[in-house]
Design an enzyme around this catalytic site. Sequence first.
Site, PDB file in Angstrom:
ATOM      1  CG  ASN A   8      -2.751 -37.509   7.632  1.00 35.22           C
ATOM      2  OD1 ASN A   8      -3.500 -38.492   6.908  1.00 35.22           O
ATOM      3  ND2 ASN A   8      -3.254 -36.425   7.802  1.00 35.22           N
ATOM      4  CG  HIS A  44      -8.193 -33.707   7.915  1.00 33.61           C
ATOM      5  ND1 HIS A  44      -7.280 -32.617   7.726  1.00 33.61           N
ATOM      6  CD2 HIS A  44      -9.398 -33.225   7.770  1.00 33.61           C
ATOM      7  CE1 HIS A  44      -7.911 -31.346   7.576  1.00 33.61           C
ATOM      8  NE2 HIS A  44      -9.148 -31.930   7.357  1.00 33.61           N
ATOM      9  CG  HIS A  51      -8.983 -38.726   3.232  1.00 36.74           C
ATOM     10  ND1 HIS A  51      -9.334 -38.325   4.241  1.00 36.74           N
ATOM     11  CD2 HIS A  51      -8.641 -37.555   2.410  1.00 36.74           C
ATOM     12  CE1 HIS A  51      -8.980 -37.181   4.304  1.00 36.74           C
ATOM     13  NE2 HIS A  51      -8.923 -36.444   3.360  1.00 36.74           N
ATOM     14  CD  GLU A  75      -4.972 -33.167   9.837  1.00 35.00           C
ATOM     15  OE1 GLU A  75      -3.952 -32.880  10.591  1.00 35.00           O
ATOM     16  OE2 GLU A  75      -4.775 -33.665   8.954  1.00 35.00           O
ATOM     17  CB  THR A 112      -5.372 -30.765   0.905  1.00 32.38           C
ATOM     18  OG1 THR A 112      -4.560 -31.032   2.291  1.00 32.38           O
ATOM     19  CG2 THR A 112      -4.491 -29.652   0.174  1.00 32.38           C
ATOM     20  CG  HIS A 205      -0.427 -29.146   4.516  1.00 34.95           C
ATOM     21  ND1 HIS A 205      -0.247 -29.399   2.986  1.00 34.95           N
ATOM     22  CD2 HIS A 205      -1.567 -29.409   4.706  1.00 34.95           C
ATOM     23  CE1 HIS A 205      -1.490 -29.955   2.456  1.00 34.95           C
ATOM     24  NE2 HIS A 205      -2.259 -29.730   3.350  1.00 34.95           N
ATOM     25  CG  ASP A 206       2.469 -29.595   1.124  1.00 35.62           C
ATOM     26  OD1 ASP A 206       1.963 -30.831   0.504  1.00 35.62           O
ATOM     27  OD2 ASP A 206       1.868 -28.800   1.039  1.00 35.62           O
ATOM     28  CG  HIS A 228       0.785 -36.172  -0.365  1.00 35.01           C
ATOM     29  ND1 HIS A 228      -0.384 -36.661  -1.064  1.00 35.01           N
ATOM     30  CD2 HIS A 228       1.591 -35.932  -1.310  1.00 35.01           C
ATOM     31  CE1 HIS A 228      -0.062 -36.713  -2.363  1.00 35.01           C
ATOM     32  NE2 HIS A 228       1.289 -36.480  -2.534  1.00 35.01           N
TER      33      HIS A 228
HETATM   34  N1  PXP Z   1      -1.951 -30.876   9.169  1.00 33.20           N
HETATM   35  C1  PXP Z   1      -2.990 -30.704   8.520  1.00 33.20           C
HETATM   36  C2  PXP Z   1      -3.978 -29.830   9.248  1.00 33.20           C
HETATM   37  C3  PXP Z   1      -3.475 -31.369   7.410  1.00 33.20           C
HETATM   38  O1  PXP Z   1      -4.625 -31.104   6.893  1.00 33.20           O
HETATM   39  C4  PXP Z   1      -2.770 -32.274   6.620  1.00 33.20           C
HETATM   40  C5  PXP Z   1      -3.075 -33.008   5.452  1.00 33.20           C
HETATM   41  O2  PXP Z   1      -4.245 -33.919   5.888  1.00 33.20           O
HETATM   42  C6  PXP Z   1      -1.438 -32.553   7.307  1.00 33.20           C
HETATM   43  C7  PXP Z   1      -0.916 -31.782   8.477  1.00 33.20           C
HETATM   44  C8  PXP Z   1      -0.494 -33.500   6.586  1.00 33.20           C
HETATM   45  O3  PXP Z   1      -0.104 -32.733   5.300  1.00 33.20           O
HETATM   46  P1  PXP Z   1       0.445 -33.891   4.225  1.00 33.20           P
HETATM   47  O4  PXP Z   1      -0.311 -35.241   4.024  1.00 33.20           O
HETATM   48  O5  PXP Z   1       1.092 -33.181   3.132  1.00 33.20           O
HETATM   49  O6  PXP Z   1       1.865 -34.410   5.067  1.00 33.20           O
END
Ligand code: PXP
Length: 252
Positions: A8, A44, A51, A75, A112, A205-206, A228
């Site tokens: 991402n 995203h 961003h 996304e 987020t 995510h995370d 992230h």
């Molecule tokens: N999936 C979705 C739907 C998200 O909104 C995000 C954050 O943009 C991510 C995955 C990736 O999350 P991270 O940036 O915490 O790796």
Amino acid sequence: MKTALSVNLNKIALIRNSREGNYPDVVEHGKVCLAAGADGLTVHPRPDQRHIRPHDVYDLAELLKDNQEAEFNIEGNPFAEKIGDFPGFIQLVLDTKPEQCTLVPDSNDQLTSDHGFDLKKSGESLKPVLDQLKSTGVRVSLFMDPDLEQIELAKKLGADRIELYTGPYAEAFKRKDASFDQLFQRYYAAAEYAAKIGIGLNAGHDLNLENLAHFRKVPALLEVSIGHALTVDAIAMGLDKAVRAYKQLCSA
Ligand code: PXP
């Protein structure tokens, strides 16, 4: 089974947007990720363009157009409409035809993504969007919590995949107490159920270098999208090395 790594690029764009000009260049960083073995790139785009900006989506689509090996994943909130020079989320997807579009239930002002869809509430409004995207050949994934009833609804709606929201998993992983095992079991059961009913499985995510290997124990995980933590690791390790480190965990 190998899990695809989609990097991402939001945070690269965030740094760029803090100054005038095009530094760092999102497309060039996308190229570094691909050269280091990333299986895809994710963005995203949001109406506030904090961003990723619309031109990034078009530029990255151009970069990935002739690349048979890497996928483009866009996304975001399917109901984010045209505001100023933001053409609307669905319009961006229709214009660029990525391999995959991950629909996310986030509002325009959200920091987020922080929860999956409640398809009992939003299934009806999502159905035409899903059908439209699928009719253009875009694979559609829905951002979901590890809830079997909801996953069944995603399948009934016609989604190709779900992306499990791993924020709570990552939070619990830091504590690793008894509640962590219970929560991880929910993700495991969700993954098993997705495989059983024939819907593909992504997650994101995370996720980070500490918690990813454990999460990959869930069955049939096709893809993770990570931004992230990977960007933070890139500050210390360099982007090339950071991507390779994540890629290794996805291939082990
Ligand atoms: N999936 C979705 C739907 C998200 O909104 C995000 C954050 O943009 C991510 C995955 C990736 O999350 P991270 O940036 O915490 O790796």
